[in-house]
Design a protein around this motif. Structure first.
Motif, PDB file in Angstrom:
ATOM      1  N   TRP A   5      51.521  65.226  56.107  1.00  0.00           N
ATOM      2  CA  TRP A   5      51.356  64.234  57.382  1.00  0.00           C
ATOM      3  C   TRP A   5      50.768  65.114  58.360  1.00  0.00           C
ATOM      4  O   TRP A   5      50.505  66.337  58.385  1.00  0.00           O
ATOM      5  N   SER A   6      50.034  64.221  59.382  1.00  0.00           N
ATOM      6  CA  SER A   6      49.266  64.742  60.581  1.00  0.00           C
ATOM      7  C   SER A   6      50.104  64.445  61.848  1.00  0.00           C
ATOM      8  O   SER A   6      50.549  63.317  61.765  1.00  0.00           O
ATOM      9  N   ILE A   7      50.256  65.235  62.746  1.00  0.00           N
ATOM     10  CA  ILE A   7      51.210  64.818  63.784  1.00  0.00           C
ATOM     11  C   ILE A   7      49.871  64.534  64.978  1.00  0.00           C
ATOM     12  O   ILE A   7      49.240  65.802  65.196  1.00  0.00           O
TER      13      ILE A   7
ATOM     14  N   PRO B  62      52.206  65.699  69.141  1.00  0.00           N
ATOM     15  CA  PRO B  62      53.287  66.539  68.843  1.00  0.00           C
ATOM     16  C   PRO B  62      54.410  66.610  69.942  1.00  0.00           C
ATOM     17  O   PRO B  62      55.599  67.103  69.243  1.00  0.00           O
TER      18      PRO B  62
ATOM     19  N   HIS C 112      55.911  60.617  70.498  1.00  0.00           N
ATOM     20  CA  HIS C 112      55.777  61.809  69.184  1.00  0.00           C
ATOM     21  C   HIS C 112      55.159  60.618  68.080  1.00  0.00           C
ATOM     22  O   HIS C 112      55.951  59.741  67.669  1.00  0.00           O
ATOM     23  N   TRP C 113      53.978  61.246  67.523  1.00  0.00           N
ATOM     24  CA  TRP C 113      53.592  60.161  66.492  1.00  0.00           C
ATOM     25  C   TRP C 113      52.766  60.971  65.216  1.00  0.00           C
ATOM     26  O   TRP C 113      52.272  61.967  65.492  1.00  0.00           O
ATOM     27  N   ARG C 114      53.179  60.811  64.128  1.00  0.00           N
ATOM     28  CA  ARG C 114      52.798  61.408  63.014  1.00  0.00           C
ATOM     29  C   ARG C 114      52.261  60.357  61.800  1.00  0.00           C
ATOM     30  O   ARG C 114      52.854  59.086  61.897  1.00  0.00           O
TER      31      ARG C 114
ATOM     32  N   GLU D  31      51.695  59.835  57.655  1.00  0.00           N
ATOM     33  CA  GLU D  31      51.893  60.130  56.709  1.00  0.00           C
ATOM     34  C   GLU D  31      50.700  59.907  55.551  1.00  0.00           C
ATOM     35  O   GLU D  31      50.116  58.599  55.799  1.00  0.00           O
TER      36      GLU D  31
ATOM     37  N   SER E 172      58.738  57.376  68.917  1.00  0.00           N
ATOM     38  CA  SER E 172      58.463  57.938  67.810  1.00  0.00           C
ATOM     39  C   SER E 172      57.868  57.051  66.903  1.00  0.00           C
ATOM     40  O   SER E 172      58.525  55.989  66.559  1.00  0.00           O
TER      41      SER E 172
ATOM     42  N   MET F   9      56.447  56.708  63.072  1.00  0.00           N
ATOM     43  CA  MET F   9      56.405  57.361  61.712  1.00  0.00           C
ATOM     44  C   MET F   9      56.251  56.315  60.763  1.00  0.00           C
ATOM     45  O   MET F   9      56.606  55.110  60.986  1.00  0.00           O
TER      46      MET F   9
END
Length: 383
Positions: free
Chosen positions: A146-148, A151, A158-160, A162, A214, A216
Motif C-alpha cells: 500500500w501507499s500512504i 501519513p 491518515h490515508w492509504r 491498497e 482515516s 483505508m
C-alpha cells in the motif's frame, strides 16, 4: 556394640526431627531456563514472470524453522511468502531452490533485499533477512502493498491506498474470482471522501482537536488478515493514534458494481453495529458530541453529513462506482472523480473535475514501488 531393638527405635526417634529439618530446609530445584522466546521474520519471493503457483524448497540455518500452517506458507501466481522463526538475529541467511521459477525479487517489510545468485544453479538464490519480530502477525507489513498518501495523523487525516494485484491474490480470494470493480470503486470512494472531508472542514476540526480521520481499503493477498468481502473505511479516531478510545471504524461493503450495501461499524469498547441503506450511522467524540453522520443511499452511494451541513452525496452517474463517482454538495453537483491504479508498473492516476467543466480541477500522478507500495514520486508536488 548392639543397641538392641529398643535402642534402635530410640536412636531413630532422636534423629528424625533433625532429618526432617534438613529436608524442609532443602530448596526446591529451579525450573530449567527456557531461554528467550523465538523471533520471527517474513519474506516474499516474487517471480520474474507470474505463472502457476508452486512451493519452493527453503533451507534455513540450524536453530531456525518454517512457521507451520497454511496462513504462514502461502503461494500465488506471482509470489510465495513464508515466515520463519528462531533466535533473534539481524541477518539470517536463507537459501531457496525453486526449479523452473526465476525469482526476480525478495521483499521483507517495505524493502527489496539484496539477492545472491549461485553459479551453476540458476534457480537457487540466497539472501539475508532480519529475524527480529515478536510474532508472525506483527510482521504483516511484509505482505501489505500500500501507499500512504497522507501519513501524519497530526494532519487530521491518515490515508492509504491498497494496491491489489490479481496475480498476488491468496487465501479466501483464490476461489472467489478477482474483485476488479470493487478494488477500483474503493479508490474512487476514498478520493471523493478525502475531497469531502477537506471541503467540509471536518479534517481541519479533527486536526485542531488532536484527532484524525482515516481512509483505508482492503487487501487480497494477506492471509493473516483475510480482508473479505471487499470494503473500505472512513474511520474516526478521537485521539492521536489508532489506540484512541471509542474509535469509530465503519466497514462499507461494496458489490460487483461498487455499490455500498452494508456498513458494519466497530466502536471500540462497544462491538459492531450494523447499518443498511437509509440507516444513519452516527460518529460521536468522547463527550458524545456528533462528529459526522454516514448514511448508505438506496442507489448504493453514500451521504456524508457534517453536524452543521451541508450534505455531501457520493453517487455514480452510470451506477458503476468503478468507472466514476460524482459528488453533490447540498444537492448541487460539485465534483467528479476518476482513478486508475496500474499495479504492474506502480502508477496511480487520480483526476478530480469540477462539475460542468472539461478541464480537470486536479490531476495527480503517484508513482510507487509496485512490490512494496512505497511512494517514489508525486506529480504535481504537494504544496
Amino acid at each position: 556394640m548392639s543397641l538392641g531393638r529398643r535402642g534402635t527405635r530410640l536412636l531413630a526417634a532422636l534423629l528424625l526431627p533433625a532429618v526432617s529439618a534438613v529436608a524442609l530446609a532443602t530448596p526446591a530445584l529451579a525450573a530449567p531456563d527456557q531461554g528467550p522466546p523465538p523471533s520471527y521474520a517474513g519474506f516474499r519471493l516474487v517471480k520474474a514472470i507470474p505463472g502457476e503457483s508452486g512451493t519452493p524448497e527453503i533451507t534455513l540455518p540450524a536453530g531456525y524453522e518454517l512457521v507451520p500452517g497454511a496462513a504462514h506458507q502461502v503461494a500465488s501466481r506471482a509470489e510465495y511468502y513464508s515466515f520463519i522463526r528462531g533466535p533473534r538475529r539481524e541477518a539470517v541467511t536463507v537459501t531457496v531452490d525453486w526449479p523452473g521459477s526465476w525469482i526476480g525479487s525478495v521483499v521483507a517489510t517495505d524493502t527489496r533485499l539484496p539477492v545472491r545468485r549461485h553459479p551453476g544453479a540458476p534457480y537457487r538464490i540466497s539472501f539475508d533477512v532480519p529475524v527480529t519480530w515478536p510474532s508472525a502477525n506483527a510482521n504483516q507489513a511484509t505482505l501489505q502493498v500500500w501507499s500512504i498518501l497522507s501519513p501524519s495523523t497530526a494532519s487530521g487525516l491518515h490515508w492509504r491506498i491498497e494496491h491489489n494485484d490479481p496475480d498476488r491474490m491468496a487465501g479466501p480470494w483464490s476461489g472467489d474470482g478477482w474483485p476488479a470493480a470493487q478494488a477500483a470503486s474503493v479508490i474512487n470512494y476514498m478520493v471523493a471522501g478525502e475531497a469531502v472531508l477537506r471541503d467540509s472542514g471536518l479534517v481541519a476540526e479533527a486536526r485542531r482537536r488532536g484527532h484524525f480521520f482515516s481512509l483505508m481499503g482492503f487487501e487480497t493477498n494477506n492471509v493473516l488478515h483475510p480482508d473479505n468481502p471487499p470494503h473500505w473505511h472512513l474511520a474516526y479516531y478521537p485521539g492521536a493514534s489508532r489506540g484512541a478510545p471509542r474509535a469509530h471504524v465503519p466497514h462499507f461493503w461494496v458489490d460487483a458494481r461498487g455499490r455500498t450495501f452494508y456498513n458494519g461499524m466497530d466502536v471500540q469498547g462497544q462491538g459492531r453495529s450494523r447499518y443498511h441503506a437509509g440507516d444513519p450511522a452516527r460518529i460521536h467524540d468522547l463527550d458524545g458530541n456528533l462528529v459526522v453522520t454516514l448514511t448508505i443511499r438506496a442507489d448504493g452511494g453514500l451521504d456524508i453529513d457534517p453536524p452543521a451541513g451541508p450534505r455531501y452525496s457520493i453517487t455514480a452517474p452510470d451506477g458503476d462506482f468503478s468507472h466514476q463517482v460524482d459528488v453533490a454538495r447540498d444537492g448541487v453537483p460539485w465534483r467528479s472523480v476518476v482513478s486508475r491504479d496500474h499495479v504492474k508498473i506502480g502508477v496511480l492516476v487520480i483526476q478530480v473535475k469540477e462539475h460542468g467543466t472539461v478541464r480537470p480541477h486536479r490531476t495527480t500522478v503517484h508513482r510507487y514501488d509496485a512490490l512494496t507500495g512505497v511512494l517514489t514520486s508525486t506529480w504535481p508536488t504537494p504544496g
